[in-house]
Write an enzyme that holds these catalytic residues in place. Structure first.
Site, short mmCIF file in Angstrom:
data_model
loop_
_atom_site.label_atom_id
_atom_site.label_comp_id
_atom_site.label_asym_id
_atom_site.label_seq_id
_atom_site.Cartn_x
_atom_site.Cartn_y
_atom_site.Cartn_z
N LYS A 177 0.83 -0.98 0.01
CA LYS A 177 0.18 0.00 0.04
C LYS A 177 0.84 1.18 -0.04
O LYS A 177 1.48 1.50 1.01
CB LYS A 177 -0.89 -0.03 1.21
CG LYS A 177 -1.90 1.24 1.24
CD LYS A 177 -2.51 1.52 2.52
CE LYS A 177 -1.73 2.57 3.14
NZ LYS A 177 -1.50 3.97 2.68
N CYS A 287 12.47 11.61 7.88
CA CYS A 287 12.43 10.86 9.56
C CYS A 287 13.93 11.34 9.98
O CYS A 287 13.96 11.23 11.34
CB CYS A 287 12.06 9.55 9.42
SG CYS A 287 10.79 9.02 8.74
C1 SIN Z 1 13.10 8.61 5.97
O1 SIN Z 1 12.74 9.59 6.17
O2 SIN Z 1 12.58 7.55 6.67
C2 SIN Z 1 14.10 8.00 5.04
C3 SIN Z 1 15.24 8.57 4.80
C4 SIN Z 1 16.37 8.02 4.23
O3 SIN Z 1 16.46 6.92 4.00
O4 SIN Z 1 17.38 8.65 4.05
#
Ligand code: SIN
Length: 486
Positions: A177, A287
């Site tokens: 998804k 993240c």
């Molecule tokens: C994410 O924001 O979760 C991924 C970042 C990344 O793979 O560098």
């Protein structure tokens, strides 16, 4: 607008088809707020059909040799490279990120496919010396089964390949998804995998606006043996609760609150350059984005001025403009959250050194912003901002810096900058984070394990650990082998 190509039907059992109930999902360009396309909007019945297809495909795919699976993945990697321009354009249009970043993401996404096409051949088991002479002990690695993957909009390609490539390499089949904001990239990746020779049903893709219902079908069905998710911590916790029903295995890559620590002995050129990636990649919507900038108080003013100078030169706008380095927020909700964090910090005494407002006109833009005098009470220090905001606080000692960095329930990525080798070891060991950028603002790479401590998640993606997530361990105790040749 430049021409792009992607299927708009969902991928089930090797065919692109409309939603069972005919529903359509609108895809918007966040740089213009205009409609880009409509794709099939999956309903629960489609989620079931996708799972049926993955379940049917599993026996043959798990029985294919590792070399056969590796060859399909290799061809997928090559097809992604051939389609680089189109994939990059799709991502810039549906996510908003600047084209340069979209090209980098195609390469990043493809690198997982290449890495796991090679790792497919290395799902080694082992033999262990037994206590009794007539016995043998074998440890086998086998695919966990059908995998349900749920992926976010911030990396529309890489978060898919980081999950799907190791799952397929291990011999699992997948129902996916993708985020409702970025389904076109996902569907094009599915088409490229089909062209690479993946058998029908090995990867099934259900875009949907009804995330809970679609995921609910997969969580309630014991044929799904593994859930892999990238997204927010509250949703991750909900998935953990629901996966308990069938004891489905889980890999979770959740929120972060990354500290970016600049010691007085740091090379400031390196630290200032690293902010560009650690903070402004995808306009701060990652993240692992540096959320809390912690600077030794004796260099804080110099560092802040240099950051303001650097960020003032960054151009914000449509990602299709090659001069642009900072794109829009994904939607109005994302923009509202960033502005709420900025307003909260200002109301509690932070100084605005740059930006701080929305940008008038179409699209969901926020000015690249630098705040100083930031304290623990402010939202920017406690929650993931997910936007182009640099929030600067100061510290007086190494111990205080580490304590401030660890003062969060999250533990995904941390960055720190120093030229002192002893400090480098000490601080790296004491930071409670899964990923450390030591004099480095760009630690993500296919061959290293990506994942977090504490509420930032469970498990690792990438590296040799990335395959483990999709393999079960089976122990065979083989008796009566004998001790002598007859
Ligand atoms: C994410 O924001 O979760 C991924 C970042 C990344 O793979 O560098």
């Amino acid at each position: 607008m430049q021409a792009w190509h992607a299927p708009t039907g969902m991928l089930i059992g090797g065919d692109f088809r409309p939603a069972g109930d005919g529903g359509l999902l609108k895809v918007e360009n966040p740089a213009t707020a205009e409609s880009l396309a409509e794709v099939a909007d999956g309903a629960p019945e489609d989620a079931r059909a996708a799972l049926d297809a993955a379940h049917t495909a599993f026996p043959a795919w798990r029985s294919a040799s590792a070399y056969e699976r590796a060859a399909v993945l290799r061809r997928w990697f090559e097809r992604m490279q051939e389609d680089r321009e189109n994939l990059a354009l799709l991502m810039t249009l549906e996510n908003g990120k600047p084209l340069k970043e979209s090209y980098a993401e195609v390469d990043y996404a493809a690198s997982f496919v290449e890495w796991f096409s090679e790792e497919a051949k290395r799902a080694y088991g082992r033999t262990v010396p037994a206590t009794r002479a007539e016995k043998r002990i074998l440890v086998l690695r086998q695919p966990v089964g059908v995998v349900a993957a749920i992926t976010p909009w911030n990396f529309p390609a890489a978060m898919i390949t980081r999950k799907v490539a190791p799952a397929l390499a291990a011999g699992c089949t997948v129902v996916l998804k993708p985020a409702p904001e970025t389904p076109l990239t996902a569907l094009r990746l599915g088409e490229l995998l089909k062209e690479a020779g993946a058998p029908p049903g090995v990867l099934n893709i259900v875009p949907t606006s009804r995330a809970q219902e679609v995921a609910g079908v997969w969580l309630a069905d014991p044929r799904v043996r593994k859930i892999t998710f990238t997204g927010s911590t509250p949703v991750g916790k909900e998935l953990m609760r629901k996966a308990a029903g069938n004891v489905q295995r889980l890999s979770l890559e959740l929120g972060g609150q990354a500290p970016f620590v600049v010691f007085a002995d740091a090379d400031l050129d390196v630290a200032v350059a690293a902010i560009a990636t650690a903070k402004f990649r995808n306009a701060g919507q990652t993240c692992i984005a540096a959320n809390r900038i912690l600077v030794a108080h004796e260099i804080a003013e110099e560092f802040t001025q240099r950051i303001v100078e650097k960020v003032s030169a960054m151009r914000t706008g449509s990602g299709l403009d090659p001069q642009v380095e900072v794109g829009p927020m994904i939607n109005d909700k994302g923009r509202a959250k960033v502005l709420r964090h900025v307003d909260d910090a200002i109301s509690l005494g932070a100084q605005v050194r740059l930006g701080g407002r929305t940008i008038a006109g179409p699209g969901y833009f926020v000015e690249p912003t630098v705040l100083s005098g930031v304290t623990r009470r402010m939202l920017v220090m406690r929650e993931e901002t997910f936007g182009p905001v640099i929030a600067i606080s100061t510290f007086s000692s190494e111990a205080e810096a580490v304590a401030m960095a660890n003062d969060t329930e999250f533990g995904l990525a941390a960055y720190f900058f120093t030229r002192d080798a002893g400090r480098a070891w000490r601080v790296a060991e004491h930071l409670d984070y899964g990923i450390i950028g030591l004099n480095d603002g760009a630690p993500s790479t296919a061959q290293a394990p990506f994942g977090g401590f504490k509420e930032s998640g469970v498990g690792r993606e990438g590296g040799i650990e990335g395959m483990d997530a999709f393999l079960e361990t089976k122990y065979v105790s083989w008796g009566a082998v004998g001790t002598d040749l007859p």
